[in-house]
Design an enzyme around this catalytic site. Structure first.
Site, PDB file in Angstrom:
ATOM      1  N   ASP A  96      35.785  39.002  34.885  1.00 13.69           N
ATOM      2  CA  ASP A  96      36.834  39.413  35.806  1.00 13.69           C
ATOM      3  C   ASP A  96      37.196  38.281  36.757  1.00 13.69           C
ATOM      4  OD1 ASP A  96      38.608  40.784  37.366  1.00 13.69           O
ATOM      5  OD2 ASP A  96      37.124  42.061  38.335  1.00 13.69           O
ATOM      6  N   ASP A 311      44.805  37.920  36.372  1.00 13.93           N
ATOM      7  CA  ASP A 311      43.594  38.723  36.560  1.00 13.93           C
ATOM      8  C   ASP A 311      43.135  39.276  35.221  1.00 13.93           C
ATOM      9  OD1 ASP A 311      41.575  40.383  37.455  1.00 13.93           O
ATOM     10  OD2 ASP A 311      42.943  41.963  38.081  1.00 13.93           O
TER      11      ASP A 311
END
Length: 385
Positions: A96, A311
């Site tokens: 992430d 992201d």
């Protein structure tokens, strides 16, 4: 031919990245092989949006995910297997770039699932089982920096605590530990060897709604920009360079997170915006077919609640209303006779049985340094039977 409804929703955009990334040899390069979670499984747009809510509380502008197949029935997050502890045990963590803290579920977490995605056997971390595991106390500089605003009453010999709350109300909470994390280091052309470094990460004692037993993983591998992220910690100790590349296979899924300087292939680049908490890039224009949307440049400028964020932890791509509405209007103008309907109070849909790639325009996102990303109709329209 049976009619199908097509959802207007921007999905994963970077497709078919099946080339090889070659890194500079030496101690400054590392690599994590990432696997493709949910590949081939049935996922609804609503389920994907529900997952993304936990990230969207920090993404107020444009959010471009790092990769995938562009299909919600074969789309998901990227996870890697890492070794933690001495002797090392395997942990499956979501990669992430939108968060900073790395954490894995801990031995104290009684409600955590024992098995996860595709029956993966999950492991609860126990610092007492590792010869190199140790608690992080409040007097450590790491704790002072990360807890500056929330744990002012933390005493020197107490455990440094963390709480990671996401936008959908889910959370992980526990305490920080330090242990050895193993990863692959590039040792030659297409060759790797085992390397390791000491990393501070969260030991999750409690969690809520962070994945059912069908899709759960051991934790999250934070690749964000702050000093608390794993890449920042490894870089500060001189183990790696503070650079990484994410190369994804859009056909088979998966790929690699490579730490270090990419020397092959030669790629076009756009710079990251400095002094931003996340990985921001400057989007300069949106083009539909041959026509550009008539939008002022300040809409794209990075700043408070603006700019484009990359992201890897967000499944879909999100556009603010000021861009999304004229974009959809322009796309629909290519087929004036469509009868539109709204499903689930969110999705603009229409009945169409022909080839969408022949009937609708490609959409091109333009970025600083003349970089552009072209997305075809079959990649931004979701078929719903």
């Amino acid at each position: 031919m049976a009619s199908r409804f097509f959802f207007f929703c921007f999905l994963l955009l970077l497709l078919n990245l099946d080339y090889t990334v070659v890194l500079v040899n030496g101690s400054g390069a590392g690599v994590f092989k990432v696997s493709y979670k949910f590949a081939g499984s049935e996922r609804t747009l609503s389920a994907l949006r529900a997952h993304d809510v936990r990230h969207l509380n920090i993404l107020a502008g444009v959010d471009l995910p790092l990769g995938g197949t562009g299909r919600p029935d074969a789309v998901g997050l990227y996870y890697a297997k890492i070794g933690i502890g001495t002797p090392p045990k395997d942990y499956y963590v979501q990669v992430d770039t939108g968060s900073d803290i790395t954490w894995v579920n801990c031995i104290q977490c009684h409600e955590c699932p024992k098995r996860g995605y595709h029956g993966i056997e999950l492991t609860l971390y126990d610092p007492n089982d590792s010869l190199t595991g140790k608690l992080v106390t409040c007097d450590r500089e790491f704790c002072k920096e990360i807890s500056r605003s929330s744990f002012s009453g933390c005493s020197a010999n107490s455990s440094c605590l963390y709480t990671e709350v996401y936008g959908d109300g889910s959370y992980s909470m526990g305490y920080f530990v330090e242990d050895i994390v193993q990863y692959d280091r590039v040792s030659g052309d297409l060759q790797t060897k085992l390397a390791n470094g000491s990393v501070i990460f969260g030991c999750g004692a409690r969690s809520k709604d962070l994945g059912s037993s069908d899709d759960a993983l051991d934790g999250i591998l934070g690749f964000g920009k702050t000093n608390s992220s794993m890449i920042s910690q490894l870089a500060s100790s001189g183990r790696v360079r503070k650079m990484f590349a994410h190369c994804l296979d859009g056909v088979n899924g998966g790929g690699i997170f490579a730490i270090g300087h990419v020397v092959q292939p030669q790629v076009n680049t756009t710079p990251l915006v400095p002094n931003q908490p996340h990985y921001n890039v400057n989007m300069t224009a949106v083009q539909v077919g041959l026509d550009f949307l008539n939008l002022t440049t300040d809409i794209y400028t990075a700043g408070d609640n603006n700019g484009a964020i990359i992201d890897s932890g967000t499944t879909l791509a999100y556009l603010p209303e000021v861009i999304y509405v004229p974009l959809v209007k322009k796309i629909l103008s290519w087929q004036m006779d469509l009868k539109l309907r709204t499903l689930h109070d969110i999705y603009t849909c229409f009945d169409y049985s022909g080839s969408v790639d022949d009937a609708f325009p490609p959409v091109t996102f333009h970025f600083e340094n003349s970089l552009h990303l072209k997305v075809y109709p079959g990649e931004y329209l979701f078929p719903f039977t």
